[in-house]
Design a protein around this motif. Structure first.
Motif, PDB file in Angstrom:
ATOM      1  N   VAL B 142      33.479  63.939  37.819  1.00 32.04           N
ATOM      2  CA  VAL B 142      32.917  63.635  39.157  1.00 32.04           C
ATOM      3  C   VAL B 142      33.226  64.272  40.412  1.00 32.04           C
ATOM      4  CG1 VAL B 142      32.946  61.758  40.992  1.00 32.04           C
ATOM      5  CG2 VAL B 142      32.630  61.058  38.551  1.00 32.04           C
ATOM      6  N   PRO B 146      29.742  66.323  41.580  1.00 35.66           N
ATOM      7  CA  PRO B 146      29.541  65.054  42.191  1.00 35.66           C
ATOM      8  C   PRO B 146      28.066  64.736  42.129  1.00 35.66           C
ATOM      9  CG  PRO B 146      30.029  66.887  43.740  1.00 35.66           C
ATOM     10  CD  PRO B 146      30.299  67.348  42.445  1.00 35.66           C
ATOM     11  N   ALA B 149      27.554  61.975  39.628  1.00 37.06           N
ATOM     12  CA  ALA B 149      28.539  61.050  39.486  1.00 37.06           C
ATOM     13  C   ALA B 149      27.972  59.694  38.940  1.00 37.06           C
ATOM     14  CB  ALA B 149      29.059  60.880  40.867  1.00 37.06           C
ATOM     15  N   ARG B 153      29.351  57.911  35.442  1.00 36.68           N
ATOM     16  CA  ARG B 153      30.004  56.520  35.561  1.00 36.68           C
ATOM     17  C   ARG B 153      29.331  55.588  34.676  1.00 36.68           C
ATOM     18  NH1 ARG B 153      30.752  57.587  41.431  1.00 36.68           N
ATOM     19  NH2 ARG B 153      33.129  57.957  41.410  1.00 36.68           N
TER      20      ARG B 153
END
Lengths: 273, 290
Positions: B142, B146, B149, B153
């Motif tokens: 992450v 980014p 991300a 997740r």
């Protein structure tokens, strides 16, 4: 290829070692101690094993064991006279035994990394160490060129003419041991033993003078080391093994070309006669 | 004279071309992992969003693995390099500082066990620790990438669900194997034994290819006889010779047990995963006597 940091370092170190190995390995070949490179490479392994087990600096211990081994080879060489190679085998056997037993006590993964060494995984410190080695080797080779040549031609004559042959021999032994120990860490013990002998052996096949042979051996050495790295990069082979393979191939090709040249020369002579 | 000598080296000019090609342009971010269980984590979390490559080729024992040029090149090209640590990847220490910066050691900070005084690196066999390693993979991914991300997740959540499901199946087996002694070729199962209250009798210590001394051979044979063990487990990626010799001498049968250090290519093709092999191991232990 050269936008990768690791490849630039590999190339620089390979170039430096390619110059060091024949300069120090040549005299060893002339002294008929070719396999001592192999014995020393194994001694350096024994030293690394001692270092790993005792917790001392493996590199330092391996340099010491290399020097001691080469001195022992020197002593045994005089003892065995004509059968000088026996001394080499004695040291080789001892080194294999010692490293084999001790490696059982060291962490295996650690030991393996020294066994094979990899020119792709060198640190900047190692680059500086090799650079230092190259500098000392070049100074030695240039400064003692005449004296070394004289010694190799005839040790007795050189001694009589006032050259301190014992000291020269010792200095060369020290440097050679240092080169094998440092080389073993950088490119692996197996590759070192072939790289100190094969370039000079190939150059000797050309049957020219000492100086020519020396430069030819540097050429062969550079071809094998740099060729090995470039070829292994594109073929995804192990660099050390590829270098050794190229060195052997170069020797065989030289042998074949030489045989063909002599054959055709003879034929030409015969047809003329 | 000078021009002549220049002509001599003309043939070297094409070599200069080698220098000019720029770094490999990647359309998708690349992440590399040192060997199977680390790769499995990174691949599960990376999913389809990024490329995740295993540095140790399928069917190779990670202890035996030596970096070839393409592997170092992948590390150089990758955004992150995940390793297990604890001595499994001896080459990590020799990487250049710039490559070490993106190397994440997953075992760092996790509680470890030891075998014969040395740290046992087979930490991925403890499912709780494996989940924690996953968390570390997630957080570094992450941080490094980014823009992905959300996907990372979501992938991690489904990975955790699968892991929990596997743990539930494992629990069903747990009662039937608790307290069981198992004979193994190499001491890779410390964490598994801890979780399921097994006792491992091992021929080799932590290194799979060591030659056992005669003393260990006798000790292992004695233990096998006294516990009435009927199966000696070996691993497919290392040499089975030692386990087979022990099996022959004791009259037990030799059977493979996978410490998940790696899978064969055909196993992966047949759909084997960390989860399936983990459960298969437990079933094999269940079938072994006593």
């Amino acid at each position: 290829m050269f936008h990768y940091e690791f490849m630039i370092i590999a190339f620089v170190v390979a170039t430096m070692l390619a110059l060091v190995f024949p300069l120090l390995g040549g005299p060893v070949v002339y002294k008929k101690l070719s396999s001592s490179g192999d014995a020393l490479a194994h001694s350096s392994l024994a030293g690394i094993a001692i270092g790993l087990v005792s917790g001392l600096n493996p590199m330092l211990i391996s340099i010491i064991t290399c020097v001691v081994s080469f001195l022992i080879i020197g002593v045994l060489r005089r003892k065995f006279g004509k059968h000088a190679e026996i001394g080499v085998v004695v040291v080789l056997s001892g080194a294999i035994a010692l490293s084999g037993i001790l490696s059982g006590y060291a962490k295996a993964a650690n030991f393996d990394s020294y066994l094979f060494g990899s020119i792709l995984l060198l640190s900047y410190e190692e680059v500086y160490v090799v650079a230092g080695l190259l500098l000392v080797t070049l100074l030695f080779s240039i400064f003692f060129y005449q004296r070394q040549l004289h010694c190799l031609y005839s040790e007795e004559e050189a001694h009589i003419s006032g050259i301190k042959t014992g000291w020269l021999d010792l200095l060369h032994s020290l440097l050679f041991a240092l080169a094998v120990a440092i080389g073993s860490k950088a490119v692996g013990a197996l590759v070192v033993s072939s790289m100190v002998v094969l370039p000079t052996a190939s150059a000797l096949l050309l049957r020219k003078g000492y100086c020519f042979t020396l430069f030819a051996s540097l050429g062969y050495s550079l071809l094998a080391m740099l060729g090995g790295i470039v070829a292994s990069y594109y073929l995804d082979w192990k660099p050390g093994a590829t270098s050794a393979g190229i060195a052997v191939s170069a020797l065989l090709i030289t042998l074949i070309v030489r045989a063909l040249v002599t054959f055709f020369k003879k034929k030409a002579l015969a047809s003329r006669g | 004279m000078r021009i002549k000598s220049l002509r001599k080296i003309r043939f070297l000019l094409p070599l200069l071309g080698l220098c000019s090609c720029g770094p490999t342009q990647l359309d998708r971010p690349l992440v590399v992992a040192s060997f199977y269980p680390v790769w499995f984590l990174a691949d599960a979390i990376g999913g389809d969003a990024i490329d995740v490559e295993n540095l140790t080729p399928a069917g190779t024992e990670p202890h035996d693995f030596e970096l070839v040029p393409s592997a170092v090149r992948k590390i150089a090209d990758a955004s992150l390099c995940f390793v297990n640590g604890l001595g499994m990847e001896a080459w990590t220490d020799s990487l250049l500082p710039s490559y070490q910066k993106k190397t994440i050691i997953l075992s760092e900070g996790l509680p470890t066990q030891s075998v014969d005084g040395a740290v046992d690196p087979h930490i991925w066999l403890d499912t709780a620790l494996y989940r924690q390693m996953g968390e570390k993979v997630l957080s570094s991914m992450v941080q490094a990438l980014p823009s992905y991300a959300g996907e990372f997740r979501a992938n991690f959540a489904s990975f955790c669900a699968d892991l929990t499901e596997m743990e539930a199946s494992a629990k069903e087996i747990a009662a039937s194997i608790a307290g069981k002694p198992i004979a193994v070729s190499h001491a890779a199962y410390g964490y598994l034994c801890n979780e399921f209250h097994l006792k491992q009798i091992y021929i080799n210590g932590l290194s799979p290819d060591q030659e056992p001394t005669q003393q260990t051979m006798t000790q292992v044979l004695d233990a096998i006889a006294s516990y009435g063990i009927d199966t000696v487990f070996f691993e497919e990626l290392a040499s089975p010779a030692v386990a087979q010799a022990i099996a022959k001498a004791s009259g037990a049968k030799a059977e493979s047990l996978n410490p998940l250090e790696g899978l064969e290519e055909d196993e992966i093709a047949e759909g084997a995963t960390y989860f399936s092999v983990y459960l298969e191991n437990l079933h094999k232990i269940q079938e072994a006597k006593p």
